[in-house]
Scaffold this motif. Structure first.
Motif, PDB file in Angstrom:
ATOM      1  N   CYS A  15      26.622  46.589 -37.573  1.00  0.00           N
ATOM      2  CA  CYS A  15      25.207  46.881 -37.752  1.00  0.00           C
ATOM      3  C   CYS A  15      24.949  47.105 -39.242  1.00  0.00           C
ATOM      4  CB  CYS A  15      24.772  48.082 -36.942  1.00  0.00           C
ATOM      5  SG  CYS A  15      25.640  49.618 -37.318  1.00  0.00           S
ATOM      6  N   ALA A  16      23.715  46.862 -39.632  1.00  0.00           N
ATOM      7  CA  ALA A  16      23.358  46.971 -41.035  1.00  0.00           C
ATOM      8  C   ALA A  16      21.912  47.429 -41.175  1.00  0.00           C
ATOM      9  CB  ALA A  16      23.550  45.621 -41.731  1.00  0.00           C
ATOM     10  N   ALA A  17      21.611  48.076 -42.290  1.00  0.00           N
ATOM     11  CA  ALA A  17      20.278  48.607 -42.540  1.00  0.00           C
ATOM     12  C   ALA A  17      19.725  48.041 -43.839  1.00  0.00           C
ATOM     13  CB  ALA A  17      20.318  50.130 -42.618  1.00  0.00           C
ATOM     14  N   SER A  18      18.441  47.721 -43.809  1.00  0.00           N
ATOM     15  CA  SER A  18      17.784  47.136 -44.978  1.00  0.00           C
ATOM     16  C   SER A  18      16.481  47.842 -45.288  1.00  0.00           C
ATOM     17  CB  SER A  18      17.505  45.653 -44.720  1.00  0.00           C
ATOM     18  OG  SER A  18      16.696  45.114 -45.739  1.00  0.00           O
ATOM     19  N   SER A  19      16.260  48.084 -46.586  1.00  0.00           N
ATOM     20  CA  SER A  19      14.967  48.592 -47.035  1.00  0.00           C
ATOM     21  C   SER A  19      14.290  47.565 -47.937  1.00  0.00           C
ATOM     22  CB  SER A  19      15.150  49.918 -47.781  1.00  0.00           C
ATOM     23  OG  SER A  19      15.997  49.732 -48.908  1.00  0.00           O
ATOM     24  N   SER A  20      14.811  46.347 -47.900  1.00  0.00           N
ATOM     25  CA  SER A  20      14.345  45.308 -48.811  1.00  0.00           C
ATOM     26  C   SER A  20      12.916  44.877 -48.529  1.00  0.00           C
ATOM     27  CB  SER A  20      15.261  44.086 -48.713  1.00  0.00           C
ATOM     28  OG  SER A  20      14.729  43.006 -49.449  1.00  0.00           O
TER      29      SER A  20
END
Length: 126
Positions: A95-100
């Motif tokens: 799993c991964a998180a992005s604020s881009s």
């Protein structure tokens, strides 16, 4: 942000698994979340992603119709329900998180994601 993935295991072809990924150390509802997978000797591959508010969801072609991503922001958790599993789904799932701000245009690129979990192994036997 720290991400902890769980729920992997060994399952027969046609079976189901639900992966979970719980976040800590940040405001979970601010992050778009994704699932990727990597099989031995292969590149990391996009599986599914969901926007921070949960209103837009994206799937890879191989995941469409079989997998479902969801999130419960109150629990800081994103899920990946995997049905009708196939041997070719065997991989380590991350799993991964992005604020881009470029997420909508690049949700399937692993470079869009800022934080990664440790992975959970899914093995599908034939």
């Amino acid at each position: 942000v720290q991400l902890q993935a769980s729920g992997g295991g060994l399952v027969q072809a046609g079976g189901s698994l639900r992966l979970s990924c719980t976040a800590s150390g940040g405001t979970f509802s601010n992050y778009h979340m994704g699932w990727f997978r990597q099989a031995p000797g292969k590149e990391r591959q996009f599986v599914a992603s969901i926007r921070s508010a949960g209103f837009r969801i994206f799937y890879s072609e191989s995941a469409k119709g079989r997998f479902a991503i969801s999130r419960v922001n109150a629990k800081n958790t994103v899920y990946l329900q995997m049905n009708s599993l196939k041997p070719e789904d065997t991989a380590n799932y991350y799993c991964a998180a992005s604020s881009s701000g470029y997420y909508s245009a690049a949700y399937s690129s692993d470079t869009t994601y800022d934080y990664w979990g440790q992975g959970t192994q899914v093995t599908v036997s034939s």
